[in-house]
Design a protein around this motif. Sequence first.
Motif, short mmCIF file in Angstrom:
data_model
loop_
_atom_site.label_atom_id
_atom_site.label_comp_id
_atom_site.label_asym_id
_atom_site.label_seq_id
_atom_site.Cartn_x
_atom_site.Cartn_y
_atom_site.Cartn_z
N PHE A 18 0.83 -1.15 -0.03
CA PHE A 18 0.13 -0.19 0.08
C PHE A 18 0.91 1.41 0.03
CE2 PHE A 18 -3.81 -2.32 2.36
CZ PHE A 18 -4.15 -2.77 0.97
N GLY A 37 0.49 2.34 -3.41
CA GLY A 37 -1.00 2.82 -3.29
C GLY A 37 -1.96 1.70 -3.06
N VAL A 38 -3.10 2.13 -2.52
CA VAL A 38 -4.15 1.19 -2.21
C VAL A 38 -4.73 0.66 -3.72
CG1 VAL A 38 -6.50 0.51 -1.21
CG2 VAL A 38 -4.78 1.79 0.06
N ALA A 39 -5.07 1.77 -4.45
CA ALA A 39 -5.69 1.44 -5.79
C ALA A 39 -4.68 0.53 -6.50
CB ALA A 39 -6.03 2.61 -6.50
N GLU A 53 -8.29 -3.87 2.09
CA GLU A 53 -8.07 -2.90 3.27
C GLU A 53 -7.75 -3.48 4.62
OE1 GLU A 53 -9.81 -0.54 -0.15
OE2 GLU A 53 -10.26 -2.37 0.96
N LEU A 69 -2.06 7.12 5.22
CA LEU A 69 -2.88 6.76 3.88
C LEU A 69 -4.24 6.87 4.30
CD1 LEU A 69 -0.77 3.86 2.40
CD2 LEU A 69 -1.01 5.98 1.57
N GLU A 94 -6.73 9.61 3.50
CA GLU A 94 -7.44 9.81 2.09
C GLU A 94 -7.84 8.69 1.56
OE1 GLU A 94 -7.37 12.78 0.98
OE2 GLU A 94 -6.22 13.73 2.18
N GLU A 95 -7.94 7.38 2.11
CA GLU A 95 -8.44 6.10 1.69
C GLU A 95 -9.48 5.84 2.72
OE1 GLU A 95 -7.70 4.32 -0.91
OE2 GLU A 95 -6.14 5.59 -1.62
N ARG A 103 -9.41 4.00 6.30
CA ARG A 103 -10.01 4.72 7.33
C ARG A 103 -11.07 3.88 8.42
NH1 ARG A 103 -8.71 9.05 10.80
NH2 ARG A 103 -10.25 9.98 11.34
#
Length: 211
Positions: free
Chosen positions: A35, A39-41, A67, A121, A124-125, A129
């Motif tokens: 991640f 990044g997560v995406a 996630e 992270l 914004e994710e 969150r």
Amino acid sequence: MAAQETQPKRGRPRLTERRREQNRAEIAAEAARLFVERGVAGTSVEDIAEAAGASRRTFWHYFSTKEEAVAPLLVHALGRAAEAFEARPEGEPLLEALGRAMIGSARAGGDASNVVDIVRLAREEPGLRRVWLQATSDLEMRMVDAIAHRLGVDSHGLAIRVQAAMITSAIRIMTEEYAWHGDEYGENAGSILPETLRLVGEGFSPGSREA
């Protein structure tokens, strides 16, 4: 003669559970690393499973979303703080016990940087969150029991729940402040802990309300 009952082998469930937690921890570590790097995406379930040496089926056996894979990392770190808090002397004021517990758990934790990265992270994710907030919610329930035990009172009392919520919120905010704004503090980043505790203490002290 009655058939002799077969006794379950002692220790086997514990070994199984230990292996299960180890698998979850390994997947969590790889998920956190990916991640941060991609990044997560840009990270898929397949990516995480492959990096952890697990199958896609194994991943879905443990987690409901990609996630959620970092949950063991967050839960372990928060659990370490809870254990440090539970170990503080019973006569110590709650906020003082919390401050000393946070310092002790931070020193003992080798995954602190990974937790900070994930919390950063999570700002914004939304998926991360939710996982972070669930982990802190679980911590709050543990803090209810810890405070009740320290004070020798019923854990169902309103005051105990409010105190647990206050302490848990302080932990969450301290972690987020460091993750989101730590660079802005520079060499004074260590002041986040005492400043947060000072503000919490003022918020619950007599005369702190605005007229």
